[in-house]
Design a protein around this motif. Structure first.
Motif, PDB file in Angstrom:
ATOM      1  N   ALA A 186       0.827  -1.206   0.000  1.00 17.82           N
ATOM      2  CA  ALA A 186       0.000   0.000   0.000  1.00 17.82           C
ATOM      3  C   ALA A 186       0.860   1.254   0.000  1.00 17.82           C
ATOM      4  O   ALA A 186       0.538   2.241  -0.641  1.00 17.82           O
ATOM      5  N   LEU A 187       1.925   1.220   0.730  1.00 20.98           N
ATOM      6  CA  LEU A 187       2.755   2.404   0.852  1.00 20.98           C
ATOM      7  C   LEU A 187       3.939   2.403  -0.117  1.00 20.98           C
ATOM      8  O   LEU A 187       4.592   3.422  -0.290  1.00 20.98           O
ATOM      9  N   GLY A 188       4.220   1.285  -0.686  1.00 21.83           N
ATOM     10  CA  GLY A 188       5.343   1.219  -1.603  1.00 21.83           C
ATOM     11  C   GLY A 188       6.680   1.331  -0.914  1.00 21.83           C
ATOM     12  O   GLY A 188       7.658   1.834  -1.476  1.00 21.83           O
ATOM     13  N   ILE A 189       6.780   0.902   0.307  1.00 24.68           N
ATOM     14  CA  ILE A 189       8.064   0.969   1.003  1.00 24.68           C
ATOM     15  C   ILE A 189       8.586  -0.439   1.199  1.00 24.68           C
ATOM     16  O   ILE A 189       7.852  -1.407   1.147  1.00 24.68           O
ATOM     17  N   ASP A 190       9.851  -0.504   1.424  1.00 30.14           N
ATOM     18  CA  ASP A 190      10.472  -1.802   1.642  1.00 30.14           C
ATOM     19  C   ASP A 190      11.398  -1.677   2.835  1.00 30.14           C
ATOM     20  O   ASP A 190      12.092  -0.674   2.989  1.00 30.14           O
ATOM     21  N   LEU A 191      11.382  -2.631   3.715  1.00 26.55           N
ATOM     22  CA  LEU A 191      12.243  -2.589   4.893  1.00 26.55           C
ATOM     23  C   LEU A 191      13.164  -3.805   4.888  1.00 26.55           C
ATOM     24  O   LEU A 191      12.949  -4.758   5.611  1.00 26.55           O
ATOM     25  N   PRO A 192      14.188  -3.806   4.036  1.00 25.18           N
ATOM     26  CA  PRO A 192      15.035  -4.995   3.915  1.00 25.18           C
ATOM     27  C   PRO A 192      15.973  -5.161   5.105  1.00 25.18           C
ATOM     28  O   PRO A 192      16.356  -4.177   5.747  1.00 25.18           O
ATOM     29  N   LEU A 427       6.248   6.857   8.203  1.00 23.81           N
ATOM     30  CA  LEU A 427       6.520   5.550   7.580  1.00 23.81           C
ATOM     31  C   LEU A 427       7.384   5.726   6.334  1.00 23.81           C
ATOM     32  O   LEU A 427       8.357   4.996   6.121  1.00 23.81           O
ATOM     33  N   ARG A 428       7.052   6.720   5.533  1.00 20.36           N
ATOM     34  CA  ARG A 428       7.843   6.943   4.315  1.00 20.36           C
ATOM     35  C   ARG A 428       9.258   7.380   4.674  1.00 20.36           C
ATOM     36  O   ARG A 428      10.228   6.917   4.089  1.00 20.36           O
ATOM     37  N   ALA A 429       9.350   8.269   5.662  1.00 18.69           N
ATOM     38  CA  ALA A 429      10.675   8.760   6.049  1.00 18.69           C
ATOM     39  C   ALA A 429      11.531   7.634   6.612  1.00 18.69           C
ATOM     40  O   ALA A 429      12.743   7.580   6.378  1.00 18.69           O
ATOM     41  N   TYR A 430      10.915   6.737   7.357  1.00 17.11           N
ATOM     42  CA  TYR A 430      11.686   5.634   7.940  1.00 17.11           C
ATOM     43  C   TYR A 430      12.115   4.653   6.857  1.00 17.11           C
ATOM     44  O   TYR A 430      13.183   4.059   6.930  1.00 17.11           O
ATOM     45  N   GLY A 431      11.281   4.485   5.836  1.00 16.30           N
ATOM     46  CA  GLY A 431      11.633   3.555   4.766  1.00 16.30           C
ATOM     47  C   GLY A 431      12.752   4.077   3.890  1.00 16.30           C
ATOM     48  O   GLY A 431      13.491   3.293   3.294  1.00 16.30           O
ATOM     49  N   ALA A 432      12.911   5.392   3.820  1.00 20.41           N
ATOM     50  CA  ALA A 432      13.865   5.981   2.884  1.00 20.41           C
ATOM     51  C   ALA A 432      15.309   5.516   3.072  1.00 20.41           C
ATOM     52  O   ALA A 432      15.944   5.064   2.116  1.00 20.41           O
ATOM     53  N   PRO A 433      15.875   5.592   4.287  1.00 19.00           N
ATOM     54  CA  PRO A 433      17.284   5.189   4.414  1.00 19.00           C
ATOM     55  C   PRO A 433      17.480   3.689   4.250  1.00 19.00           C
ATOM     56  O   PRO A 433      18.612   3.225   4.251  1.00 19.00           O
ATOM     57  N   GLY A 435      16.231   1.941   1.684  1.00 17.83           N
ATOM     58  CA  GLY A 435      16.054   1.517   0.304  1.00 17.83           C
ATOM     59  C   GLY A 435      14.652   1.658  -0.194  1.00 17.83           C
ATOM     60  O   GLY A 435      14.342   1.221  -1.294  1.00 17.83           O
ATOM     61  N   GLY A 436      13.785   2.283   0.597  1.00 22.59           N
ATOM     62  CA  GLY A 436      12.415   2.471   0.136  1.00 22.59           C
ATOM     63  C   GLY A 436      12.317   3.750  -0.653  1.00 22.59           C
ATOM     64  O   GLY A 436      13.282   4.227  -1.234  1.00 22.59           O
ATOM     65  N   LEU A 437      11.119   4.318  -0.639  1.00 22.60           N
ATOM     66  CA  LEU A 437      10.908   5.555  -1.369  1.00 22.60           C
ATOM     67  C   LEU A 437      11.675   6.682  -0.714  1.00 22.60           C
ATOM     68  O   LEU A 437      11.852   6.722   0.498  1.00 22.60           O
ATOM     69  N   GLY A 438      12.115   7.631  -1.486  1.00 23.65           N
ATOM     70  CA  GLY A 438      12.831   8.770  -0.933  1.00 23.65           C
ATOM     71  C   GLY A 438      11.908   9.655  -0.152  1.00 23.65           C
ATOM     72  O   GLY A 438      10.721   9.726  -0.410  1.00 23.65           O
ATOM     73  N   ALA A 439      12.468  10.327   0.861  1.00 20.15           N
ATOM     74  CA  ALA A 439      11.648  11.180   1.697  1.00 20.15           C
ATOM     75  C   ALA A 439      11.457  12.528   1.022  1.00 20.15           C
ATOM     76  O   ALA A 439      12.325  12.998   0.349  1.00 20.15           O
TER      77      ALA A 439
END
Lengths: 439, 314
Positions: A186-192, A427-433, A435-439
């Motif tokens: 839904a958010l398009g983020i990834d938390l590898p 959530l987006r900001a946390y995903g950014a560093p 490898g997710g979407l940029g903040a």
């Protein structure tokens, strides 16, 4: 004790007797005497039957309730009362519920006739709607006279229960309904999870506890030895910073800018806990740093500690000063940290540039989340204040634009949020560093 | 109509009988006297409609006040239609007090007092009627207002050792009214057995708040929560007095009979006997209030205030 109704009955019967005596009429006097005798014997009989009840005659036990209640959830509470008197009794059972807990099902009181050895069960549901520490109880028990002339009130010991209402994301990690709404798709983020980092950072002198496999042999000259340090991408340190100055109190109770910031900070803590390896800390700020919980591995106890502190966060008098805050954090933080700052940024910005430069030089990263205060002002119930409200909102929008402009010109990531909350942007900001979407 | 009011209807025959006898003794009835009777009966409206309760009492209370104030100041005949108004009200005064007693079903003390007052009003009307036909409603009203004064004089005579034969409440025809008065007393006793109406018997010192969220508008409970709610003991209200109240009822009836027997055998001891009984019962009430409570083992205290215990699992 005799109720007001009971005292009234005695007084009325005495006056009637007085009239009967004054009338010198035997029939009227007989009627008045009969009525008085009935009332007096009823009151005495009730107290003889139930007046001797002591603490061992009733046993009140609360239903188990978590010590930490998730805000805006719905919970069932209740009391079981065992009655060990000698005669059946009409018993009223009542529980005191804090005003911050609107009752959603059933009133927190009940009346029933209970036989000796029987149990009276009170059940109700409530909704802990405001953060903070509260006390449920005490439980009130009354033995009632059906005629309403007398009543015996008992206060069972140990009938209170302390409860802290914490943000929902903190409680019950296996449920976390708030997070379940935000799927990765839904958010398009990834938390590898990347494991240990490989990017070289710097050399530092060898310490006895260092692994010899990290020794930089080519750079070492006896007796001075160096080890290589690497960026550990999967072991991030995160610090949530909450501005407590009065401007954060804008909005309705439970929906203010500070409340929304606390919710977002708790979502951040829950995200960090899900990673399992990252560290999370908390700082609150008014004139200076008011509270500082050093970042620790986001285990169960750390979450408990954060939840308890987030539950009690409230606005304080003071002025927010961003450059001063950055300097203080630079001194306190020992390792590169992602700082998530929730603030209206209303204070002076003098000296921001050098503070930001030095802050970054230490390896820290700053993200700010700024509430749009104009969206937090509640709508007036009457139309008379609309013009003034529109003017205030316009002023606030202008101030916010200027603040965002200043912070972004320094390269600080700044995002605004409204009364619906900051969970999405966090959530987006946390995903950014990661490898997710940029903040 | 609830049970307390229903039982007190037994008061109406006595009051009605007294008013009937009073009306028979009054000479020519005019429109003003009829209006006075209507003012005394107006509180009947309040029995049917609670919102008109206060309105119904105002005319009757006004006329009663005027009657006792005017006749207390002067013994001269009251001129004009006012005499008719207050005369009509005086004739129907027992019914006025009886309706007041029937209407006060939520306060047993007020009910008991008004019941006895209605019986006394009936006695007063009968006393005036038994003295001979009154010329007009105004004359009847004046004689009615003088009854308490004459009774007080008779009481003073009795207390100083004189004879009580001149007491106006004793100069009434005995049988019909006394029988009806005993019936009214029995109705009053039964009325006391009726339970309070829609009050809050569970008010035990806490402020009771209504639920802020109406039921049915917010539900997020899981199955476990719903099953816990279903464990609740159903809320019920007492529908009748305790069976043991029959003991009090018998004792009250015995006391009333004893009082009547005492009056017939030795009237001089009636006041002293009643006073002794009252003192003994009041002492019994006070003693029952001071009964020692059974001591019990204290339960282990839990934290009462402050935040949740640190380190407790989530």
């Amino acid at each position: 004790m005799i109720t007001r109704r009971g005292w009234g009955a005695i007084l009325g019967a005495l006056l009637a007797l007085l009239l009967g005596v004054a009338a010198l009429n035997p029939v009227v006097l007989a009627v008045a005497t009969g009525l008085f005798v009935f009332l007096a014997i009823e009151i005495s009989r009730f107290h003889v039957a139930y007046g001797g009840l002591g603490d061992d005659s009733i046993h009140a036990e609360r239903l188990p309730l978590p010590a930490r209640l998730p805000a805006n959830s719905e919970l069932v509470a209740g009391v079981d009362l065992r009655y060990d008197g000698r005669a059946p009794a009409w018993i009223a059972l009542s529980d005191v519920v804090p005003e911050a807990f609107p009752v959603t099902v059933g009133p927190p009181r009940t009346v029933a006739r209970v036989e000796p050895g029987g149990t009276l069960r009170l059940r109700y549901a409530f909704r802990p709607s405001l953060r903070g520490a509260y006390v449920l109880g005490p439980v009130g028990v009354a033995i009632l006279d059906p005629l309403g002339l007398s009543r015996i009130v008992l206060r069972p010991p140990a009938s209170r229960r302390a409860a802290t209402v914490v943000p929902a994301a903190i409680v019950a990690p296996h449920v976390r309904p708030g997070l379940a709404l935000f799927s990765r798709e839904a958010l398009g983020i990834d938390l590898p999870r990347r494991g240990y980092g490989t990017e070289f950072r710097s050399l530092r002198p060898y310490q006895p506890f260092d692994d010899v496999r990290h020794m930089a042999w080519k750079r070492s000259r006896p007796p001075t030895y160096f080890v290589r340090e690497f960026e550990q991408e999967s072991r991030q340190t995160v610090l949530a910073v909450l501005d407590l100055t009065p401007s954060m109190g804008a909005g309705l109770a439970g929906e203010s800018a500070l409340d929304r910031s606390v919710e977002a900070a708790s979502v951040l803590a829950a995200l960090v806990a899900r990673q399992g390896e990252d560290r999370i800390g908390l700082a609150t700020v008014s004139d200076g740093i008011f509270q500082f919980l050093e970042p620790r591995r986001a285990g169960e106890l750390t979450l408990v500690r954060l939840g308890d502190n987030l539950a009690m966060v409230a606005p304080r008098p003071g002025e927010f000063h961003l450059p001063k805050l950055l300097d203080e954090l630079r001194e306190r933080l020992t390792s590169p940290t992602h700082v998530y700052l929730f603030s209206t940024l209303t204070g002076p910005m003098t000296g921001l540039h050098p503070a930001v430069v030095q802050f970054r030089r230490k390896g820290h990263r700053l993200r700010t989340f700024v509430p749009r205060l104009s969206a937090f002002y509640p709508e007036p119930e009457e139309t008379t204040g609309l013009a003034a409200l529109d003017w205030a909102r316009a002023q606030e929008r202008r101030r916010l634009d200027w603040t965002l402009h200043v912070t972004r010109s320094e390269g600080i990531v700044a995002q605004a949020f409204d009364r619906r909350g900051a969970n999405g942007v966090v959530l987006r900001a946390y995903g950014a560093p990661r490898g997710g979407l940029g903040a | 109509m609830n049970r307390a009011r229903f039982a007190l209807l037994a008061l109406l025959p006595a009051a009605g009988y007294a008013s009937y006898e009073g009306a028979r003794s009054v000479g020519p009835w005019g429109l003003a006297a009829a209006i006075g009777v209507g003012a005394a009966l107006l509180p009947l409206l309040g029995l049917a409609r609670d919102d008109l309760d206060v309105l119904g009492w105002i005319p009757g209370l006004f006329l009663g006040t005027v009657l006792f104030v005017l006749c207390g100041v002067t013994v001269s005949p009251i001129p004009g239609p006012l005499a008719g108004l207050i005369g009509g009200w005086a004739v129907a005064a027992p019914l006025f007090a009886a309706i007041a007693a029937i209407g006060s079903d939520r306060a047993p003390g007020r009910r008991v007092f008004l019941l006895v007052l209605a019986l006394l009003a009936g006695l007063a009307v009968l006393a005036v009627a038994s003295a001979g036909p009154a010329g007009s409603p105004g004359t009847f009203a004046q004689a009615f207002a003088q009854v308490p004064k004459r009774q007080a004089l008779a009481l003073a005579t009795v207390l100083t050792g004189g004879s009580s034969l001149s007491a106006p409440f004793l100069a009434v025809p005995v049988l019909p009214y006394d029988a009806l008065a005993l019936l009214a007393g029995a109705g009053g006793l039964v009325g006391l057995l009726a339970l309070p109406g829609e009050g809050e018997p569970e008010a035990i010192g806490h402020d009771l708040r209504r639920p802020d969220v109406p039921e049915g508008t917010y539900r997020s409970l899981l199955v476990e929560g719903r099953s816990r709610l279903a464990e609740a003991t159903p809320n019920e209200r007492p529908t009748s007095a305790e069976p043991a109240a029959i003991v009090s009822l018998f004792a009250a009836a015995l006391a009333a009979l004893g009082s009547l027997l005492g009056a017939s055998f030795d009237p001089d001891w009636l006041i002293a006997g009643t006073a002794t009984l009252v003192i003994a019962l009041l002492a019994a009430i006070l003693l029952s209030l001071k009964l020692p409570r059974r001591p019990g083992a204290r339960q282990r205290p839990r934290p009462a205030t402050g935040a949740a215990p640190a380190g407790e699992p989530l």
